[in-house]
Design a protein around this motif. Structure first.
Motif, PDB file in Angstrom:
ATOM      1  N   GLU A  73      25.926  23.081  32.628  1.00 14.37           N
ATOM      2  CA  GLU A  73      25.267  22.045  32.050  1.00 14.37           C
ATOM      3  C   GLU A  73      24.156  21.669  33.225  1.00 14.37           C
ATOM      4  O   GLU A  73      22.955  20.773  33.459  1.00 14.37           O
ATOM      5  CB  GLU A  73      26.081  21.076  30.739  1.00 14.37           C
ATOM      6  CG  GLU A  73      25.260  19.585  30.626  1.00 14.37           C
ATOM      7  CD  GLU A  73      25.725  18.697  29.221  1.00 14.37           C
ATOM      8  OE1 GLU A  73      25.634  17.953  29.855  1.00 14.37           O
ATOM      9  OE2 GLU A  73      25.959  20.017  28.200  1.00 14.37           O
ATOM     10  N   MET A  76      21.518  22.537  35.064  1.00 10.50           N
ATOM     11  CA  MET A  76      20.435  23.122  34.212  1.00 10.50           C
ATOM     12  C   MET A  76      20.024  21.593  34.511  1.00 10.50           C
ATOM     13  O   MET A  76      18.665  21.054  34.872  1.00 10.50           O
ATOM     14  CB  MET A  76      21.208  23.420  32.866  1.00 10.50           C
ATOM     15  CG  MET A  76      20.656  24.592  32.931  1.00 10.50           C
ATOM     16  SD  MET A  76      19.530  25.999  33.592  1.00 10.50           S
ATOM     17  CE  MET A  76      20.879  26.291  34.670  1.00 10.50           C
ATOM     18  N   VAL A  77      20.791  20.616  34.625  1.00  8.81           N
ATOM     19  CA  VAL A  77      19.959  18.921  34.671  1.00  8.81           C
ATOM     20  C   VAL A  77      19.501  18.544  36.373  1.00  8.81           C
ATOM     21  O   VAL A  77      18.178  17.777  35.817  1.00  8.81           O
ATOM     22  CB  VAL A  77      21.523  18.382  34.604  1.00  8.81           C
ATOM     23  CG1 VAL A  77      21.168  16.654  34.480  1.00  8.81           C
ATOM     24  CG2 VAL A  77      21.267  18.046  32.655  1.00  8.81           C
ATOM     25  N   PHE A  80      16.579  20.653  36.291  1.00  6.76           N
ATOM     26  CA  PHE A  80      15.060  20.036  35.232  1.00  6.76           C
ATOM     27  C   PHE A  80      14.741  19.279  35.996  1.00  6.76           C
ATOM     28  O   PHE A  80      13.862  18.248  36.120  1.00  6.76           O
ATOM     29  CB  PHE A  80      15.553  19.050  33.983  1.00  6.76           C
ATOM     30  CG  PHE A  80      14.688  19.011  32.879  1.00  6.76           C
ATOM     31  CD1 PHE A  80      13.923  19.222  32.185  1.00  6.76           C
ATOM     32  CD2 PHE A  80      14.903  17.063  33.002  1.00  6.76           C
ATOM     33  CE1 PHE A  80      12.814  18.670  31.665  1.00  6.76           C
ATOM     34  CE2 PHE A  80      13.368  16.963  32.683  1.00  6.76           C
ATOM     35  CZ  PHE A  80      12.445  17.459  31.571  1.00  6.76           C
ATOM     36  N   LEU A  81      16.124  18.178  36.531  1.00  2.04           N
ATOM     37  CA  LEU A  81      15.041  16.709  37.665  1.00  2.04           C
ATOM     38  C   LEU A  81      14.841  17.007  38.360  1.00  2.04           C
ATOM     39  O   LEU A  81      13.916  16.117  39.409  1.00  2.04           O
ATOM     40  CB  LEU A  81      16.781  15.959  37.600  1.00  2.04           C
ATOM     41  CG  LEU A  81      17.059  15.363  36.433  1.00  2.04           C
ATOM     42  CD1 LEU A  81      18.520  14.836  36.990  1.00  2.04           C
ATOM     43  CD2 LEU A  81      16.245  14.065  35.946  1.00  2.04           C
ATOM     44  N   ALA A  83      12.574  19.952  38.910  1.00  2.00           N
ATOM     45  CA  ALA A  83      10.906  20.336  38.230  1.00  2.00           C
ATOM     46  C   ALA A  83      10.265  19.219  38.230  1.00  2.00           C
ATOM     47  O   ALA A  83       8.920  18.549  37.857  1.00  2.00           O
ATOM     48  CB  ALA A  83      11.593  21.208  37.383  1.00  2.00           C
ATOM     49  N   ALA A  84      11.216  17.801  37.134  1.00  3.31           N
ATOM     50  CA  ALA A  84      10.365  16.910  37.157  1.00  3.31           C
ATOM     51  C   ALA A  84       9.500  16.053  38.047  1.00  3.31           C
ATOM     52  O   ALA A  84       8.510  15.202  38.565  1.00  3.31           O
ATOM     53  CB  ALA A  84      11.577  15.843  36.163  1.00  3.31           C
ATOM     54  N   VAL A  95      18.564  10.836  31.870  1.00  3.45           N
ATOM     55  CA  VAL A  95      19.652  11.977  31.537  1.00  3.45           C
ATOM     56  C   VAL A  95      20.667  10.178  30.222  1.00  3.45           C
ATOM     57  O   VAL A  95      21.449  10.239  31.006  1.00  3.45           O
ATOM     58  CB  VAL A  95      20.409  12.979  32.038  1.00  3.45           C
ATOM     59  CG1 VAL A  95      21.338  13.398  31.930  1.00  3.45           C
ATOM     60  CG2 VAL A  95      19.149  13.621  33.482  1.00  3.45           C
TER      61      VAL A  95
END
Length: 113
Positions: A73, A76-77, A80-81, A83-84, A95
């Motif tokens: 997890e 993945m977070v 994501f951060l 990519a954002a 988050v």
């Protein structure tokens, strides 16, 4: 036969120093159809990219345990951060928490359709 490791149990291996743990994890994945997210030596968790400095008894950590799920997890977070930050660099991403197998994330001044 590869003599860099010896299987002890279904998740435990005796591994020689200098072994590529990511490569061994891929072999484990082929046998078990589940990919390890880390490995443990004497209660200490290590990244799969960490090279073994000395011979050791290794236990693979998979997503079948809480610890493995938390590692996955978090990875993945962080992905994501990253990519954002590339796609919407002018927005803040928060988050919040995990909920029912998912993660609650909000993005400043963006509403979902």
């Amino acid at each position: 036969m590869d003599n860099t490791y010896k299987k002890i149990t279904t998740i435990d291996y005796e591994v020689k120093a200098g072994t590529d743990m990511d490569h061994l994890a891929r072999k484990f994945h082929e046998e078990k159809t589940i990919y390890p997210v880390a490995y443990e030596i004497d209660g200490i968790i290590h990244n799969l990219k960490t090279v073994l400095e000395e011979d050791a008894r290794v236990r693979f950590i998979t997503r079948r345990c809480d610890c493995g799920n938390r590692i996955f997890e978090r990875s993945m977070v962080l992905m994501f951060l990253a990519a954002a930050k590339e796609v919407i660099p002018d927005r803040e991403v928060f988050v919040q928490h995990s909920l029912s197998g998912g993660v609650y994330i909000t993005i400043e001044n963006i509403k979902a359709d």
